[in-house]
Design a protein around this motif. Structure first.
Motif, PDB file in Angstrom:
ATOM      1  N   ASP A  32      -6.013 -37.114 -10.517  1.00 11.47           N
ATOM      2  CA  ASP A  32      -6.620 -37.317 -11.829  1.00 11.47           C
ATOM      3  C   ASP A  32      -5.516 -37.367 -12.881  1.00 11.47           C
ATOM      4  OD1 ASP A  32      -5.838 -34.691 -12.271  1.00 11.47           O
ATOM      5  OD2 ASP A  32      -7.865 -33.935 -12.645  1.00 11.47           O
ATOM      6  N   GLU A  33      -5.885 -37.555 -14.132  1.00 10.93           N
ATOM      7  CA  GLU A  33      -4.892 -37.721 -15.185  1.00 10.93           C
ATOM      8  C   GLU A  33      -4.031 -36.473 -15.355  1.00 10.93           C
ATOM      9  OE1 GLU A  33      -3.945 -40.296 -16.843  1.00 10.93           O
ATOM     10  OE2 GLU A  33      -5.474 -41.708 -16.152  1.00 10.93           O
ATOM     11  N   ASN A  34      -4.613 -35.296 -15.188  1.00 12.00           N
ATOM     12  CA  ASN A  34      -3.845 -34.063 -15.363  1.00 12.00           C
ATOM     13  C   ASN A  34      -2.754 -33.922 -14.311  1.00 12.00           C
ATOM     14  OD1 ASN A  34      -5.217 -33.010 -17.636  1.00 12.00           O
ATOM     15  ND2 ASN A  34      -6.911 -32.314 -16.333  1.00 12.00           N
ATOM     16  N   TYR A  35      -3.037 -34.365 -13.109  1.00 11.36           N
ATOM     17  CA  TYR A  35      -2.093 -34.194 -12.007  1.00 11.36           C
ATOM     18  C   TYR A  35      -1.304 -35.471 -11.711  1.00 11.36           C
ATOM     19  CZ  TYR A  35      -3.554 -29.491 -10.750  1.00 11.36           C
ATOM     20  OH  TYR A  35      -3.781 -28.122 -10.759  1.00 11.36           O
ATOM     21  N   SER A  68      -2.547 -45.879 -15.654  1.00 11.54           N
ATOM     22  CA  SER A  68      -2.134 -44.895 -14.654  1.00 11.54           C
ATOM     23  C   SER A  68      -2.150 -45.514 -13.260  1.00 11.54           C
ATOM     24  CB  SER A  68      -3.057 -43.678 -14.698  1.00 11.54           C
ATOM     25  OG  SER A  68      -3.008 -43.055 -15.969  1.00 11.54           O
ATOM     26  N   LEU A 101     -12.006 -27.925 -13.463  1.00 13.63           N
ATOM     27  CA  LEU A 101     -10.986 -27.892 -12.410  1.00 13.63           C
ATOM     28  C   LEU A 101     -11.585 -27.415 -11.094  1.00 13.63           C
ATOM     29  CD1 LEU A 101      -7.880 -26.478 -14.322  1.00 13.63           C
ATOM     30  CD2 LEU A 101      -8.243 -28.825 -13.510  1.00 13.63           C
ATOM     31  N   LYS A 104     -13.508 -30.360  -9.634  1.00  7.67           N
ATOM     32  CA  LYS A 104     -12.662 -31.401  -9.047  1.00  7.67           C
ATOM     33  C   LYS A 104     -11.971 -30.939  -7.765  1.00  7.67           C
ATOM     34  CE  LYS A 104     -11.689 -34.179 -13.117  1.00  7.67           C
ATOM     35  NZ  LYS A 104     -10.724 -35.166 -13.590  1.00  7.67           N
ATOM     36  N   ASP A 126       0.576 -31.439  -6.069  1.00  8.40           N
ATOM     37  CA  ASP A 126       1.631 -30.530  -6.540  1.00  8.40           C
ATOM     38  C   ASP A 126       2.650 -30.274  -5.429  1.00  8.40           C
ATOM     39  OD1 ASP A 126      -0.067 -29.092  -4.952  1.00  8.40           O
ATOM     40  OD2 ASP A 126      -0.335 -27.410  -6.336  1.00  8.40           O
ATOM     41  N   ARG A 235      -0.943 -21.657 -10.833  1.00  2.17           N
ATOM     42  CA  ARG A 235      -1.361 -22.303 -12.079  1.00  2.17           C
ATOM     43  C   ARG A 235      -0.246 -23.095 -12.738  1.00  2.17           C
ATOM     44  NH1 ARG A 235      -3.643 -17.933 -15.973  1.00  2.17           N
ATOM     45  NH2 ARG A 235      -3.808 -19.812 -17.279  1.00  2.17           N
ATOM     46  N   LYS A 237       2.633 -25.577 -13.040  1.00  2.00           N
ATOM     47  CA  LYS A 237       3.189 -26.737 -12.347  1.00  2.00           C
ATOM     48  C   LYS A 237       4.505 -27.173 -12.997  1.00  2.00           C
ATOM     49  CE  LYS A 237      -0.558 -26.640  -9.905  1.00  2.00           C
ATOM     50  NZ  LYS A 237      -0.525 -26.000  -8.561  1.00  2.00           N
ATOM     51  N   GLN A 240       4.422 -29.150 -16.131  1.00  2.00           N
ATOM     52  CA  GLN A 240       3.822 -28.462 -17.278  1.00  2.00           C
ATOM     53  C   GLN A 240       4.725 -27.367 -17.826  1.00  2.00           C
ATOM     54  OE1 GLN A 240       0.269 -27.180 -15.279  1.00  2.00           O
ATOM     55  NE2 GLN A 240      -0.914 -28.989 -15.908  1.00  2.00           N
TER      56      GLN A 240
END
Length: 774
Positions: A32-35, A68, A101, A104, A126, A235, A237, A240
């Motif tokens: 997804d966009e966050n990862y 993306s 989260l 997902k 990750d 939590r 990453k 981040q």
């Protein structure tokens, strides 16, 4: 009216993998966009750590933006997008139903709904890949994972899963759904909790280095050198901002935080074998951006290796090659001659001869071009010069021998002869190809000599002089090999093996008879589609008879033709399959040696075996030992390369096999040798068709669709087993022993199957006689 094998015997020639049993392998992740930053680093790390590996990468997604997706596609040439069924998991009991989260976290379970692959390797976004993953690609059993670090051997960490086909099933999905909806699992472990509840410890344990969790490096410990996959659990990453106490681990992640340009340059800078798809995907934009000559050469060579010769020409035409850059000039020359731009190719190759390390190869290609144009004197001069530069250079020696060969003197009058386009094999060449032209001629009568036949080598340019010679004959027969293949001797005139320009094919004014030709492209090979299709259509339009050797080839060729030409494409079995009927005075052997012959092929080994060669060899070793307890097993080598099976069995498994060098045999010796053995286990097409044709039982080791095509035509698919079969050794042993124990019955069955093919051949012979006027 042509007799055909009953329709029920013909299996549609669908996907080549379905016929060969070649395993389909994929990597997969939910993204997804966050990862997304983590996933991009993962893709870069996979390519840089495993530069010779390129399988489909399935991207499960629900909210990725077009930009993306474009970034993802730039980093892998075989991305397969699958939108998840996100609402499917709303019915699952969860620890925190409202946390997006948490919601997902279950989407990766959609991977078990894939039905297109035999093995799927899932990777969390990750993760970064630091080492060789080849052992994972070879796994064939169960569902494999690394046990959880904190919970012992009973539970798995789902960050990496190696999933085999039996788990990619409706039944296993039903178990996942039942557990998710019941809530009978560790709710705070989400997808991992469900899998552990369903499996209850029943999984294949992998070494921790394949899912080395960050928590093991607390206190800023270095990443162990043997770590294959580093997993940034928790939590915090790296993209981040990371977490205190893990600096060395996060430094390893940042090795893959690269721009596309930096990444492409890094991949091109790697040594060793690079995968064709990756090299082309990353190398092409790199060359466009930089004009780097060495990269252009490597990418062009990759195109040539896969049969995409025009792409190699286009790329090298786009860059400036310095005069002293011999290797790029040699590759450019190779590409140009492969699309029949011969004069330009000659210029490039002559430039390449100036460098001692490329001269022999350049001279051998110049010799080849001269031979293609019918100039044996010039070909011999170039080949001899190549040998003077490097006396060990095998291609130069081959072209010297071919150019120096004294052509047979034709004895018949042209008006009494048929012209015959075929691949005429050299001494010590492939035994099957050596025997084929003679056997094709037997389909037209017992006299196979130059009294009745005028030979036209398919690989020589069919120029105006050759056209004149053919038009002076009674007719033109085309057959003697799998001529519909792009790469044995590529040309740009037809894009298949007969080097014939359209204008000369149109000008043939005698009957054209295409006889038992095969469509022999491997899964993964490509033609210059437009040129091949145009040449093929013209050939079918011109032909008075167009017979292909199996129904699989018929289906492939018909799919490339307009509907009005489909009925012209008919079944003509390879004449080697009816040798007992064609050879005057043939008598079956009174005595057979108590032997089994084993043949394996190694041309285009990557296309044949994929990641399964070690498995194949180990399973063949089991079969050879088991069959060898009943009868002696020998290696039947159709070419020099076929002897590798004997070398590898001895080196890897301590098994010694006598080698029968069929590449040194004449045609009668080949047939007699196969007729006197009890069973032939063969991978080459003609290691099946020739023994079958002389009445010997066969088992085909299927690594090419044509093997399955033949067995389907004779309604004996059980006489074949895929080289990728999980239990190859046991299956092969069982079938071989059954044939040996019921040998007379099986020989009778071979004769019966052959009789059906002979009836088709006889009916076609009547048609051909009518075409030729009696």
């Amino acid at each position: 009216m042509t007799t055909t094998i009953p329709t029920a015997s013909v299996t549609p020639a669908t996907d080549a993998r379905a016929l060969t049993g070649k395993r389909r392998i994929a990597f997969a992740s939910y993204v997804d966009e966050n990862y997304l930053p983590g996933f991009l680093a993962l893709l870069r790390s996979l390519a840089l750590s495993n530069p010779g590996v390129c399988e489909d990468f399935v991207v499960l997604y629900d909210d990725l933006r077009p930009a993306s997706i474009a970034r993802i596609r730039a980093l892998h040439p075989r991305i397969v997008l699958r939108r998840v069924n996100d609402t499917h998991y709303d019915s699952y009991v969860k620890g925190d139903q409202d946390n997006y989260l948490v919601r997902k976290a279950y989407f990766i379970l959609d991977i078990f709904r894939l039905r297109d692959y035999d093995t799927v390797i899932t990777l969390d976004t990750d993760m970064v890949v630091l080492g060789d993953l080849s052992e994972l690609l070879k796994l064939r059993e169960g569902l494999a994972a690394v046990p959880q670090f904190f919970y012992g051997q009973h539970k798995l960490n789902s960050g990496l899963l190696v999933i085999q086909r039996e788990y990619l099933s409706d039944e296993f999905c039903a178990k996942i759904d039942a557990t998710g909806r019941s809530g009978d699992y560790e709710l705070d472990k989400h997808d991992q909790g469900i899998l552990n509840a369903v499996l209850d410890g029943d999984f294949v344990r992998l070494d921790a280095r394949y899912n080395f969790v960050k928590r093991r490096l607390s206190g800023d410990l270095p990443v162990p050198d043997d770590t294959a996959i580093l997993h940034f659990t928790g939590r915090h990453k790296p993209w981040q901002g990371g977490e205190a106490g893990y600096a060395q681990a996060e430094d390893r992640w940042r090795e893959f935080e690269l721009s596309d340009a930096e990444f492409q340059a890094a991949y091109l800078g790697l040594g060793g074998a690079l995968h064709h798809d990756l090299l082309v995907h990353f190398g092409t934009p790199h060359v466009r951006r930089t004009g780097d000559i060495e990269s252009a050469r490597r990418v062009a060579a990759a195109h040539i290796a896969s049969g995409d010769y025009q792409a190699a020409v286009d790329l090298l035409e786009s860059v400036h090659i310095p005069l002293d850059a011999a290797w790029p000039h040699e590759v450019f020359g190779h590409a140009l001659m492969s699309v029949s731009r011969y004069q330009e190719a000659k210029t490039q190759l002559l430039i390449a001869t100036a460098a001692p390390n490329r001269a022999a190869t350049a001279y051998s290609r110049l010799a080849q071009m001269a031979w293609v144009h019918g100039d044996n004197t010039e070909a011999l001069r170039y080949a001899t010069t190549g040998l003077s530069v490097d006396p060990t250079h095998r291609p130069s020696r081959l072209w010297a021998q071919r150019a120096a060969a004294v052509p047979a003197q034709e004895q018949g009058a042209p008006e009494d002869q048929l012209a015959h386009v075929a691949f005429y094999m050299d001494r010590q060449g492939n035994a099957g190809d050596k025997l084929l032209p003679e056997t094709v001629r037997l389909g037209f009568g017992p006299d196979t000599t130059s009294r009745r036949w005028h030979s036209v080598h398919a690989h020589r340019l069919f120029d105006a002089a050759a056209l004149e010679r053919v038009n002076a004959r009674r007719g033109l027969v085309i057959g003697g090999g799998g001529l519909f293949i792009p790469d044995t001797m590529p040309n740009g005139n037809s894009a298949w093996q007969w080097n014939v320009p359209d204008e000369h094919l149109r000008a043939v004014d005698v009957p054209i008879m295409v006889y038992a030709v095969g469509f022999n492209a491997f899964d993964g090979q490509s033609y210059r589609a437009q040129r091949f299709n145009e040449s093929l259509r013209l050939l079918v339009e011109k032909a008075s008879f167009f017979g292909l050797r199996n129904h699989g080839s018929i289906e492939k060729v018909r799919s490339l033709l307009p509907a009005e030409l489909h009925d012209k494409v008919v079944f003509q079995p390879c004449p080697t399959t009816v040798s007992r009927q064609l050879i005057a005075g043939w008598s079956d052997p009174v005595y057979r040696e108590d032997t089994v012959m084993l043949n394996a092929a190694y041309d285009r080994a990557g296309l044949r075996f994929g990641h399964d060669y070690a498995h194949f060899l180990a399973e063949i070793a089991k079969a050879v030992r088991a069959i060898g307890a009943h009868t002696e097993v020998k290696c039947a080598a159709h070419s020099l390369d076929d002897e590798r099976i004997a070398f590898d069995l001895r080196r890897e498994h301590g098994i010694s096999l006598p080698v029968i060098p069929m590449y040194d045999f004449d045609n009668d010796e080949i047939r007699e040798t196969y007729a006197k053995t009890r069973l032939v286990i063969g991978m080459r097409g003609h290691a099946g068709m020739i023994p079958f044709g002389v009445g010997t039982p066969i088992i085909s080791l299927i690594s090419h669709p044509k093997m399955a095509y033949f067995l389907n035509d004779i309604e004996r698919p059980e006489w074949g087993v895929s080289v990728h079969e999980r239990n190859l050794g046991a299956v092969l042993t069982e079938r071989a022993i059954d044939i040996l124990d019921h040998h007379t019955r099986t020989v009778d069955d071979v004769h019966d199957r052959q009789q059906r093919l002979w009836k088709v051949t006889q009916d076609n012979q009547a048609r051909l006689q009518a075409i030729l006027g009696g």
